[in-house]
Design an enzyme around this catalytic site. Structure first.
Site, short mmCIF file in Angstrom:
data_model
loop_
_atom_site.label_atom_id
_atom_site.label_comp_id
_atom_site.label_asym_id
_atom_site.label_seq_id
_atom_site.Cartn_x
_atom_site.Cartn_y
_atom_site.Cartn_z
N HIS A 265 41.67 41.95 43.77
CA HIS A 265 42.83 42.79 43.52
C HIS A 265 43.97 41.97 42.90
O HIS A 265 44.01 40.75 43.04
CB HIS A 265 43.31 43.42 44.82
CG HIS A 265 42.23 44.13 45.58
ND1 HIS A 265 41.45 43.49 46.53
CD2 HIS A 265 41.80 45.41 45.52
CE1 HIS A 265 40.58 44.36 47.02
NE2 HIS A 265 40.77 45.53 46.43
N GLU B 103 42.08 37.24 54.58
CA GLU B 103 41.32 38.50 54.65
C GLU B 103 39.93 38.37 55.26
O GLU B 103 39.06 39.21 55.02
CB GLU B 103 41.25 39.18 53.27
CG GLU B 103 42.59 39.62 52.71
CD GLU B 103 43.16 40.90 53.34
OE1 GLU B 103 42.49 41.49 54.21
OE2 GLU B 103 44.30 41.29 52.97
N HIS C 264 49.88 44.26 52.07
CA HIS C 264 48.93 43.23 51.60
C HIS C 264 48.54 43.46 50.14
O HIS C 264 47.93 42.57 49.53
CB HIS C 264 47.70 43.15 52.50
CG HIS C 264 46.65 44.21 52.29
ND1 HIS C 264 45.33 44.03 52.64
CD2 HIS C 264 46.72 45.46 51.79
CE1 HIS C 264 44.64 45.12 52.36
NE2 HIS C 264 45.46 46.00 51.84
N HIS D 263 46.48 39.56 53.28
CA HIS D 263 47.07 38.83 52.15
C HIS D 263 48.59 38.96 52.09
O HIS D 263 49.23 38.28 51.28
CB HIS D 263 46.42 39.27 50.84
CG HIS D 263 46.26 38.15 49.86
ND1 HIS D 263 45.38 38.18 48.81
CD2 HIS D 263 46.88 36.93 49.77
CE1 HIS D 263 45.46 37.05 48.11
NE2 HIS D 263 46.36 36.29 48.67
N ASP E 229 37.73 38.71 49.67
CA ASP E 229 37.15 39.86 48.99
C ASP E 229 36.98 39.62 47.49
O ASP E 229 36.46 40.47 46.77
CB ASP E 229 37.93 41.15 49.27
CG ASP E 229 39.29 41.25 48.58
OD1 ASP E 229 39.52 40.60 47.55
OD2 ASP E 229 40.13 42.02 49.08
#
Length: 300
Positions: free
Chosen positions: A125, A272, A140, A100, A229
């Site tokens: 995240h 990712e 990232h 990322h 993710d």
């Protein structure tokens, strides 16, 4: 959406310390992204991959707490130039990662074309760390902060301007793993976050409707930055930093379908995908399915 589209791969795995995510662009291409988009009548120009240089072992950590700073900043500068050029040619940039950290370059190339670029950050995240707050030094985990002008100048000043985006134009969707410094920054800047708690309570339909309405009112372009993710690792196992309790594939399809119907996106990236950690290219195939929904694929 713009029917002329340029695909740019960024085989970057230097923003973190797990190998394999550099093969993400190849995995997504192998899963048929070009064919899927051409079937939807998009005019595709695949520009290939931005070069990414490998560091010497002694260079892995530079400037204190920033891992592979030189290589990450150099590749992101080149990515920014490629993206900038494609938007100048009135082509929709679709960037394939890679980790990322590549959002540093993609947003640098995109945001200079807009006065109030909106960003949908679809991710487990917040990626709002800096060298001072990051527990790992992995870049990232920093791209959203960098684009707000927070972080090392070699990253924040790519294409010689900063900040790229405004905090009030960001919506984070799917968050469930935030570091203390990120939580503090979210509160300080008033960034809109739909955590898994809100998504479970409100439902994805309402979350996306609110996101679309909010960004429609105040932005002149919208970038989607989708980290695989964000999905639950049971469904998307091929990611480097999985966090249980994530979004379902069906919820994510709904989100993409609603964005397609709203017709507000001006650029996008999918990042990712790590085929080494995947099961028979399942996560890359999932990414291509979401890309199909985002760009207008319908059952009937």
């Amino acid at each position: 959406m713009q029917k002329n589209m340029s695909i740019i791969g960024v085989p970057m795995d230097l923003g973190q310390n797990r190998r394999g995510v550099d093969m993400g662009p190849s995995a997504i291409r192998y899963a048929g992204v070009t064919e899927r988009l051409e079937n939807l009548k998009y005019n595709i120009n695949d520009l290939g991959d931005v070069p990414v240089s490998r560091p010497d072992e002694k260079d892995h950590v530079q400037d204190g707490n920033l891992r592979n700073l030189q290589q990450v900043s150099d590749s992101n500068r080149q990515l920014a130039e490629w993206v900038d050029e494609q938007i100048g040619k009135d082509r929709f940039p679709l960037v394939l990662g890679g980790d990322h950290s590549i959002a540093i370059g993609s947003l640098a190339g995109i945001a200079k074309h807009y006065d109030n670029l909106g960003v949908i950050w679809y991710d487990a995240h917040g990626d709002l760390n800096s060298g001072e707050t990051s527990p790992s030094g992995n870049i990232h985990g920093m791209p959203l902060a960098v684009n707000l002008g927070i972080g090392h100048e070699r990253l924040a000043n790519i294409l010689d301007y900063t900040p790229k985006i405004k905090p009030e134009n960001i919506v984070i969707v799917g968050a469930r793993s935030l570091d203390p410094g990120e939580k503090e920054l979210i509160r300080e800047k008033g960034i809109t976050v739909y955590s898994m708690h809100e998504i479970d309570r409100l439902g994805m339909s309402r979350v996306m409707a609110e996101t679309i309405d909010y960004l429609k009112e105040q932005t002149d372009g919208v970038h989607l930055s989708l980290d695989l993710d964000g999905l639950d690792p049971e469904e998307a196992p091929g990611v480097g930093t999985p966090v249980i309790g994530g979004l379902s594939y069906r919820e994510s399809h709904l989100a993409m379908e609603m964005l397609s119907e709203a017709d507000i996106l001006t650029s996008a990236e999918f990042v990712e995908v790590n085929p080494i950690l995947d099961d028979k290219n399942k996560t890359a195939t999932m990414a291509v399915g979401l890309i199909g929904s985002l760009f207008g694929e319908k059952l009937k």
